[in-house]
Design a protein around this motif. Structure first.
Motif, PDB file in Angstrom:
ATOM      1  N   VAL A  61       0.831  -1.212   0.000  1.00  0.00           N
ATOM      2  CA  VAL A  61       0.000   0.000   0.000  1.00  0.00           C
ATOM      3  C   VAL A  61       0.865   1.262   0.000  1.00  0.00           C
ATOM      4  O   VAL A  61       0.646   2.187  -0.780  1.00  0.00           O
ATOM      5  CB  VAL A  61      -0.956   0.002   1.224  1.00  0.00           C
ATOM      6  CG1 VAL A  61      -1.771   1.283   1.267  1.00  0.00           C
ATOM      7  CG2 VAL A  61      -1.865  -1.216   1.163  1.00  0.00           C
ATOM      8  N   ARG A  62       1.863   1.300   0.854  1.00  0.00           N
ATOM      9  CA  ARG A  62       2.640   2.535   1.044  1.00  0.00           C
ATOM     10  C   ARG A  62       3.826   2.661   0.097  1.00  0.00           C
ATOM     11  O   ARG A  62       4.193   3.761  -0.293  1.00  0.00           O
ATOM     12  CB  ARG A  62       3.172   2.603   2.495  1.00  0.00           C
ATOM     13  CG  ARG A  62       2.147   2.307   3.557  1.00  0.00           C
ATOM     14  CD  ARG A  62       1.077   3.389   3.631  1.00  0.00           C
ATOM     15  NE  ARG A  62       1.580   4.654   4.122  1.00  0.00           N
ATOM     16  CZ  ARG A  62       1.697   4.970   5.417  1.00  0.00           C
ATOM     17  NH1 ARG A  62       1.362   4.118   6.345  1.00  0.00           N
ATOM     18  NH2 ARG A  62       2.116   6.168   5.782  1.00  0.00           N
ATOM     19  N   SER A  63       4.453   1.553  -0.256  1.00  0.00           N
ATOM     20  CA  SER A  63       5.666   1.632  -1.079  1.00  0.00           C
ATOM     21  C   SER A  63       5.317   1.762  -2.556  1.00  0.00           C
ATOM     22  O   SER A  63       4.508   1.002  -3.100  1.00  0.00           O
ATOM     23  CB  SER A  63       6.515   0.367  -0.858  1.00  0.00           C
ATOM     24  OG  SER A  63       7.553   0.329  -1.821  1.00  0.00           O
ATOM     25  N   VAL A  64       5.960   2.740  -3.233  1.00  0.00           N
ATOM     26  CA  VAL A  64       5.737   2.921  -4.684  1.00  0.00           C
ATOM     27  C   VAL A  64       7.050   2.664  -5.444  1.00  0.00           C
ATOM     28  O   VAL A  64       7.240   3.152  -6.552  1.00  0.00           O
ATOM     29  CB  VAL A  64       5.186   4.334  -4.995  1.00  0.00           C
ATOM     30  CG1 VAL A  64       3.815   4.519  -4.370  1.00  0.00           C
ATOM     31  CG2 VAL A  64       6.133   5.437  -4.546  1.00  0.00           C
ATOM     32  N   ILE A  65       7.932   1.891  -4.837  1.00  0.00           N
ATOM     33  CA  ILE A  65       9.282   1.715  -5.395  1.00  0.00           C
ATOM     34  C   ILE A  65       9.243   1.022  -6.760  1.00  0.00           C
ATOM     35  O   ILE A  65       9.956   1.428  -7.693  1.00  0.00           O
ATOM     36  CB  ILE A  65      10.165   0.955  -4.372  1.00  0.00           C
ATOM     37  CG1 ILE A  65      10.358   1.839  -3.118  1.00  0.00           C
ATOM     38  CG2 ILE A  65      11.522   0.588  -4.981  1.00  0.00           C
ATOM     39  CD1 ILE A  65      10.985   1.152  -1.934  1.00  0.00           C
ATOM     40  N   LYS A  66       8.380   0.028  -6.904  1.00  0.00           N
ATOM     41  CA  LYS A  66       8.295  -0.651  -8.215  1.00  0.00           C
ATOM     42  C   LYS A  66       7.648   0.258  -9.259  1.00  0.00           C
ATOM     43  O   LYS A  66       8.014   0.227 -10.430  1.00  0.00           O
ATOM     44  CB  LYS A  66       7.499  -1.955  -8.080  1.00  0.00           C
ATOM     45  CG  LYS A  66       8.252  -3.019  -7.312  1.00  0.00           C
ATOM     46  CD  LYS A  66       7.626  -4.387  -7.522  1.00  0.00           C
ATOM     47  CE  LYS A  66       8.341  -5.443  -6.714  1.00  0.00           C
ATOM     48  NZ  LYS A  66       7.830  -5.529  -5.323  1.00  0.00           N
ATOM     49  N   GLU A  67       6.707   1.071  -8.805  1.00  0.00           N
ATOM     50  CA  GLU A  67       6.067   2.021  -9.732  1.00  0.00           C
ATOM     51  C   GLU A  67       7.094   3.044 -10.244  1.00  0.00           C
ATOM     52  O   GLU A  67       7.043   3.463 -11.400  1.00  0.00           O
ATOM     53  CB  GLU A  67       4.961   2.733  -8.969  1.00  0.00           C
ATOM     54  CG  GLU A  67       3.874   3.303  -9.842  1.00  0.00           C
ATOM     55  CD  GLU A  67       2.713   3.760  -8.967  1.00  0.00           C
ATOM     56  OE1 GLU A  67       2.267   2.987  -8.095  1.00  0.00           O
ATOM     57  OE2 GLU A  67       2.269   4.904  -9.159  1.00  0.00           O
ATOM     58  N   GLN A  68       8.039   3.429  -9.380  1.00  0.00           N
ATOM     59  CA  GLN A  68       9.099   4.351  -9.813  1.00  0.00           C
ATOM     60  C   GLN A  68       9.866   3.740 -10.994  1.00  0.00           C
ATOM     61  O   GLN A  68      10.201   4.431 -11.942  1.00  0.00           O
ATOM     62  CB  GLN A  68      10.076   4.627  -8.657  1.00  0.00           C
ATOM     63  CG  GLN A  68       9.517   5.525  -7.574  1.00  0.00           C
ATOM     64  CD  GLN A  68      10.493   5.637  -6.402  1.00  0.00           C
ATOM     65  OE1 GLN A  68      10.393   4.891  -5.431  1.00  0.00           O
ATOM     66  NE2 GLN A  68      11.439   6.544  -6.478  1.00  0.00           N
TER      67      GLN A  68
END
Ligand code: CP
Length: 328
Positions: free
Chosen positions: A297-304
């Motif tokens: 929910v909180r991590s967007v690291i792969k989306e980056q």
């Protein structure tokens, strides 16, 4: 059902082009309309990539050379993918197997590539200013893929695109950039971009890893995670760059994690819907806990990482608009 894909080409055909520079060497000095237009164009490439369509005619006949004097996984691969998705011929120059190892200088290497008529030169180098130097001597459009501790402009653009898509805006957000600010070109590019686009930017870390002059860039400095993260919309963690450190800048990895490593307890200081970012590569258990890095929910690291391909497609597209051969 997927929304209809408005081709990235159409986007710029309908409006004035604000980005009129030959190269992309830094975020510093870019104006909000230039950044905004690059982000809009990149956003349209996200939709194109997700739809499975391609735009291979855009850079057909163009040559892109990836010239990396430092290691890379994300940046080099995504520039390669971006170039190929737009139809360019892409060459990855492995410096470890090039004539640089026989003593050839940076300038001679660039002059050699220039003689082969490359159109786009993507450069990563451990010396700040190396891409600027090359831009003065080659005909190609030069893109800075990270130079020393200076800038990493496409990283800041992909971070901004991730934030914009997740939060619906950039202006007015509170962004806490945490960790090794002193050695981070990612921090420098993000500070320039986010302050230019109207964010409140904080930098958080130990005094040994935050240079005093960073306050001149319009950020607020914190040495305590609780205060620095309070009310933040975005928490951006940075890797400890031991390879660029002089001795004694941190006590030990374990102690660093205790005070500055992001775990669920420290993340609770930020807003309940704050997102967690990291440019990679991550040192799990040093600057970030796995439970946070992998939080769906909180991590967007792969989306980056996904945004990285779209942003690099937008940059290649934009720069080649001004330099297309055989076009009026
Ligand atoms: N974020 C980033 O620049 O990653 P790489 O070093 O893997 O390219």
């Amino acid at each position: 059902m997927q929304p209809p894909v408005d081709g990235p080409h159409m986007l710029l055909q309908r409006s004035a082009v604000f980005y009129r520079q030959k190269h992309l060497l830094a975020i510093e000095g870019l104006q909000p309309p230039e950044i905004g237009q690059l982000l809009d164009l990149a956003d349209s490439y996200v939709l194109l990539n997700r739809s499975g369509k391609t735009q291979r005619d855009l850079l057909r006949g163009r040559t892109l050379i990836n010239l990396f004097f430092e290691d890379s996984t994300r940046t080099r691969t995504s520039f390669e993918l971006a170039g190929k998705r737009l139809g360019a011929d892409v060459i990855n120059m492995g410096v470890s197997s090039s004539s640089v190892n026989k003593g050839e200088t940076l300038i001679d290497t660039a002059a050699t590539l220039n003689a082969m008529h490359c159109d786009l030169l993507v450069v990563r180098h451990d010396q700040s200013g190396a891409p600027n130097l090359l831009a003065q001597i080659v005909d190609a459009a030069v893109i800075n893929a990270g130079d020393g501790t200076h800038e990493h402009p496409t990283q800041a653009l992909l971070d901004a695109l991730t934030i914009k898509r997740r939060k619906g805006r950039i202006a007015g957000l509170i962004v806490a950039i945490c960790g090794d600010i002193a050695h981070s070109r990612v921090a420098r590019s993000n500070i320039h971009l986010l302050t230019t686009m109207g964010c409140q930017v904080r930098v958080v870390g130990p005094p040994t890893l935050i240079p005093a002059e960073v306050a001149d860039l319009g950020v607020t400095v914190f040495h305590d995670m609780a205060a620095g993260l309070a009310g933040a919309d975005v928490v951006m963690m940075l890797r400890l760059q031991r390879e660029r450190m002089t001795r004694g800048q941190i006590p030990s990895a374990r102690e660093y994690f205790r005070f500055y490593g992001l775990d669920q307890e420290k993340l609770a200081y930020a807003k309940p819907d704050a997102i967690v970012m990291h440019p990679g590569p991550m040192n799990r258990g040093v600057e970030i806990d796995s439970a946070v890095a992998d939080d769906p929910v909180r991590s967007v690291i792969k989306e980056q990482v996904e945004m990285g391909v779209a942003v690099r497609m937008a940059v290649l597209d934009m720069l080649s608009r001004g330099n297309r051969r055989n076009e009026p």
